[in-house]
Design a protein around this motif. Structure first.
Motif, mmCIF file in Angstrom:
data_model
loop_
_atom_site.group_PDB
_atom_site.id
_atom_site.type_symbol
_atom_site.label_atom_id
_atom_site.label_comp_id
_atom_site.label_asym_id
_atom_site.label_seq_id
_atom_site.Cartn_x
_atom_site.Cartn_y
_atom_site.Cartn_z
ATOM 1 N N SER A 146 10.265 4.579 -6.528
ATOM 2 C CA SER A 146 9.602 3.379 -7.317
ATOM 3 C C SER A 146 11.226 2.838 -7.863
ATOM 4 O O SER A 146 12.548 2.958 -8.496
ATOM 5 C CB SER A 146 8.941 2.911 -8.201
ATOM 6 O OG SER A 146 9.374 4.136 -9.213
ATOM 7 N N ARG A 198 6.862 3.214 -3.694
ATOM 8 C CA ARG A 198 6.795 5.102 -2.338
ATOM 9 C C ARG A 198 5.656 4.600 -2.067
ATOM 10 O O ARG A 198 5.194 4.752 -2.729
ATOM 11 C CB ARG A 198 7.796 4.862 -2.118
ATOM 12 C CG ARG A 198 9.886 4.600 -1.885
ATOM 13 C CD ARG A 198 9.655 4.164 -1.071
ATOM 14 N NE ARG A 198 10.969 3.576 -0.300
ATOM 15 C CZ ARG A 198 11.622 2.978 0.759
ATOM 16 N NH1 ARG A 198 10.907 2.876 2.069
ATOM 17 N NH2 ARG A 198 12.167 2.457 0.780
ATOM 18 N N LEU A 199 4.744 4.943 -0.658
ATOM 19 C CA LEU A 199 3.846 5.486 -0.702
ATOM 20 C C LEU A 199 3.847 6.563 0.043
ATOM 21 O O LEU A 199 4.264 6.468 1.369
ATOM 22 C CB LEU A 199 3.066 4.587 0.208
ATOM 23 C CG LEU A 199 2.370 3.122 -0.721
ATOM 24 C CD1 LEU A 199 1.867 2.367 0.689
ATOM 25 C CD2 LEU A 199 1.826 3.991 -2.241
ATOM 26 N N TRP A 204 6.638 3.813 4.376
ATOM 27 C CA TRP A 204 5.991 2.866 4.242
ATOM 28 C C TRP A 204 6.612 2.644 2.266
ATOM 29 O O TRP A 204 6.441 3.482 1.842
ATOM 30 C CB TRP A 204 5.002 3.082 3.743
ATOM 31 C CG TRP A 204 3.973 2.744 5.330
ATOM 32 C CD1 TRP A 204 4.068 4.013 6.114
ATOM 33 C CD2 TRP A 204 3.496 1.975 5.578
ATOM 34 N NE1 TRP A 204 3.330 3.668 7.423
ATOM 35 C CE2 TRP A 204 3.270 2.628 7.307
ATOM 36 C CE3 TRP A 204 3.408 0.661 5.805
ATOM 37 C CZ2 TRP A 204 2.981 1.404 8.159
ATOM 38 C CZ3 TRP A 204 2.464 -0.207 6.732
ATOM 39 C CH2 TRP A 204 2.673 0.505 8.202
ATOM 40 N N PHE A 205 5.904 1.417 1.495
ATOM 41 C CA PHE A 205 5.881 0.739 0.266
ATOM 42 C C PHE A 205 5.232 0.007 0.034
ATOM 43 O O PHE A 205 5.118 -0.981 0.712
ATOM 44 C CB PHE A 205 7.598 0.688 -0.293
ATOM 45 C CG PHE A 205 7.915 -0.332 0.706
ATOM 46 C CD1 PHE A 205 7.952 -1.830 -0.390
ATOM 47 C CD2 PHE A 205 8.684 0.058 2.209
ATOM 48 C CE1 PHE A 205 8.706 -2.868 0.493
ATOM 49 C CE2 PHE A 205 9.361 -1.822 2.587
ATOM 50 C CZ PHE A 205 8.863 -3.062 1.745
ATOM 51 N N VAL A 206 5.023 -0.112 -0.963
ATOM 52 C CA VAL A 206 4.559 -1.440 -2.013
ATOM 53 C C VAL A 206 4.820 -2.356 -3.026
ATOM 54 O O VAL A 206 6.078 -1.853 -3.635
ATOM 55 C CB VAL A 206 3.400 -0.806 -2.312
ATOM 56 C CG1 VAL A 206 2.012 -2.362 -3.633
ATOM 57 C CG2 VAL A 206 2.066 -0.335 -1.795
ATOM 58 N N VAL A 227 2.312 -5.331 1.529
ATOM 59 C CA VAL A 227 2.522 -3.407 1.697
ATOM 60 C C VAL A 227 3.615 -3.823 3.391
ATOM 61 O O VAL A 227 3.993 -4.972 3.842
ATOM 62 C CB VAL A 227 1.658 -3.193 2.380
ATOM 63 C CG1 VAL A 227 0.931 -3.992 4.138
ATOM 64 C CG2 VAL A 227 1.787 -1.206 2.574
#
Length: 269
Positions: A146, A198-199, A204-206, A227
């Motif tokens: 993050s 981060r996902l 992928w990330f928010v 997203v």
């Protein structure tokens, strides 16, 4: 014409800034840049309080929208940019919109004797203008999962609003039909926060963004969340964005909301 010139100057500065800054990037921390062209499809919804139009005896208060995203959009230009060195960054964002023939309604007309409610036969509104933000940000938290930045700066909004009204009957304070337009220039100081989470282990990330400000406006705020996916050259982002203005009192913009989905691609170099 004035807004078109301002858009041109801002866009030129976005393109020219990397070349200028790289000449000074010989220190240990090099400059990094990002340019984000994007598409935003906002719905416009709000209330306007116009000054007394020529030939009228009162000030109309007009509801704007809400309307479909694309049916009333005549023109749009969106571009964001960032110049970063270490934890510090300069960010900017340009929004140019032109909505016309939106459904609207004259809610009431205020005159010497007070406010009078009216019935509409056919009323249309329009909103066009430029919103430009410029801010500095500082990374307060950074890890492999993050990031979080605090930011502060200015946001300008130059808006031209119009109303073309057709009332069900005469009311004395306002002709039964007519049209009128009014402009406003808003300069507001803003503070906020932005970042990413981060996902998992993939790309992928928010992303998230929130600011609040005041100045010419009694209150303005903007929020975004969505997203995204990271590539070697940058990111692709799908988000929902909301921009709000409120001047209060007898000012033109009683409240105005721009809300809708956004899709963009960030190119980093």
């Amino acid at each position: 014409m004035r807004q078109n010139l301002l858009v041109t100057l801002i866009a030129f500065s976005l393109l020219a800034a990397p070349a200028i800054a790289q000449t000074a990037g010989s220190s240990a921390e090099r400059w990094q840049f990002a340019v984000t062209p994007y598409l935003w499809l906002p719905n416009v919804d709000g209330t306007l309080k116009f000054s007394v139009p020529p030939g009228a005896g009162g000030s109309p208060e007009v509801d704007v929208g809400p309307n479909d995203y694309l049916s009333n959009l005549d023109f749009a230009l969106f571009l964001a940019g960032e110049a970063r060195r270490g934890r510090w960054a300069i960010i900017t964002d340009i929004i140019s919109l032109d909505f016309s023939n939106e459904e609207g309604a004259v809610k009431s007309v205020t005159g010497p004797g007070g406010s009078v409610q009216v019935a509409n036969a056919n009323t249309q509104t329009g909103v066009k203008g430029l919103v430009w933000a410029l801010a500095a940000s500082y990374t307060v938290s950074r890890s492999s999962v993050s990031t979080s930045d605090l930011l502060g700066g200015l946001r300008y909004a130059g808006l031209e609003t119009s109303v073309d009204w057709q009332l069900a009957g005469p009311i004395g304070l306002l002709p039964q039909s007519g049209s009128f337009s009014q402009q406003v220039d808003l300069w507001d100081a803003i503070i906020g926060v932005r970042g990413t989470a981060r996902l998992g282990e993939g790309g992928w990330f928010v992303p998230y963004y929130l600011d609040v400000g005041t100045g010419s406006s009694a209150l303005t705020w903007q929020g975004m969340a969505g997203v995204g996916y990271t590539f070697k050259w940058g990111e692709v982002l799908l988000a929902y964005r909301h921009l709000y203005y409120d001047q209060k009192g007898d000012k033109l913009i009683q409240d105005m909301r721009f809300s809708g989905p956004a899709l963009g691609a960030t190119i980093r170099f």
